[in-house]
Write an enzyme that holds these catalytic residues in place. Sequence first.
Site, mmCIF file in Angstrom:
data_model
loop_
_atom_site.group_PDB
_atom_site.id
_atom_site.type_symbol
_atom_site.label_atom_id
_atom_site.label_comp_id
_atom_site.label_asym_id
_atom_site.label_seq_id
_atom_site.Cartn_x
_atom_site.Cartn_y
_atom_site.Cartn_z
ATOM 1 N N ASP A 34 -2.180 64.420 2.991
ATOM 2 C CA ASP A 34 -2.127 63.252 3.877
ATOM 3 C C ASP A 34 -3.561 62.795 4.132
ATOM 4 O OD1 ASP A 34 -1.071 61.254 5.433
ATOM 5 O OD2 ASP A 34 -0.783 62.502 7.209
ATOM 6 N N GLU A 53 -6.150 60.411 6.936
ATOM 7 C CA GLU A 53 -6.373 59.597 8.133
ATOM 8 C C GLU A 53 -7.551 58.692 7.810
ATOM 9 O OE1 GLU A 53 -4.152 59.861 10.326
ATOM 10 O OE2 GLU A 53 -3.315 61.826 9.844
ATOM 11 N N ASP A 67 -2.395 55.682 1.354
ATOM 12 C CA ASP A 67 -3.103 56.892 0.929
ATOM 13 C C ASP A 67 -3.661 56.720 -0.483
ATOM 14 O OD1 ASP A 67 -2.506 58.631 3.245
ATOM 15 O OD2 ASP A 67 -0.445 58.417 2.563
ATOM 16 N N TYR A 114 -2.944 67.699 15.514
ATOM 17 C CA TYR A 114 -2.092 66.677 14.889
ATOM 18 C C TYR A 114 -2.237 66.713 13.367
ATOM 19 C CZ TYR A 114 -0.596 61.956 13.500
ATOM 20 O OH TYR A 114 0.009 60.896 12.873
ATOM 21 N N ASP A 129 0.560 67.895 10.533
ATOM 22 C CA ASP A 129 0.944 66.967 9.462
ATOM 23 C C ASP A 129 1.025 67.682 8.112
ATOM 24 O OD1 ASP A 129 1.595 64.488 10.365
ATOM 25 O OD2 ASP A 129 -0.187 63.485 9.611
#
Length: 384
Positions: free
Chosen positions: A33, A35, A90, A156, A160
């Site tokens: 993932d 961010e 992504d 967090y 994930d």
Amino acid sequence: MTLIQSDALYIEQDDDLARCCAEWLRLPYVAIDTEFQRTETFFPIAGLIQVGDGERAYLIDPLAIRDWHPLVEVLLSPNVIKVLHSCSEDLEVFHHLCGTVPQPLFDTQLAAAYLGMEFSMGYSRLVQAILNVELPKGETRSDWLQRPLSPTQLKYAVDDALHLAELYKVLAPRIEEAGFTAWLLEDTAEQCRCAGSVSDPETAYMQIKQAWRLKPEELAILKPLAAWREREARARDQARNRLLREATLCPLAQRQPDSLQALSRIEDMHPRSVRQDGETVLELIRKGAETPRSEWPERLPEPLPADAQRLLKSLKKVGQRHAQRLGIAPEIMLRKKVLEAMVRTGYPNGPYCLPDELIGWRRTLMGEELLAVANGNQGASNAD
């Protein structure tokens, strides 16, 4: 590497990343993932990359890492499935950060749709539905470029990566049992191909929403304006609409202002655009207006009229019937742009043919049936 909790490591050194990547290359899959931040820039700015191996989470700091070659090797390894969720953004992050995109790719959102769950299901809702875990929502829009990251941000991000790996462990066997693995990987491979391609600035005018309303001589002005906007947005790493708002492009081509004062009167024209690039815009308009008639672009196709909806609905039902038979979310079968492309091949009186946009397993599964429905030979359309 820094141990941030018992099952999570923080990576901010190139050699640590290289060691981890060597381990990941021996795995059947990794969950990934990102961010990032993207408010006024053209390209996304990576703030954090999370990797889950099924047992532990790894948080990679893209503000500290300089050598991405080991990760690129993982991203491109044909033996390691890369697991992401709703991954279009992504893919942009990886393409800009290290020049490639992860493949082969297993998208958990797409997998859920293949298994008949809700189409475009959000990550939190999927985790709740599959793992019965309720995720906090407080950090989804926090500042991922700040350093140090807060404890809640770290938790967090770790959660994930851990939960994404858990989702794969549940969803992958179900997809395999249903016989949809090849279809899903075909879809994600196409998504990767599109994410890795760079759009041609010379065709950017075709994507402007109201461009179909313009006459050829006005398109001759719109085309260089849109091309300049696309090139400059990339070169300056600036959002397109911050450079020049899309809503101004067609009025510029139609009204053709010849002074900064006239330019500033265009609706939605930001004063910053007039101040910074006004003279350039005026020159583009002048040159576009001088385009010889022989070089004017052709008019763009109009939106399909209302009476084409009947055929569109008939074609859509082909996909819906197959979706119901296979237990797949109906939205996944035939996208609207594919159906519209097919209608355009022969509207209004036919004959219709299969559009280039219909590819892969969908063309094999439904191509003949779609042709039969479109061309009036609907006897074959019910042969499920």
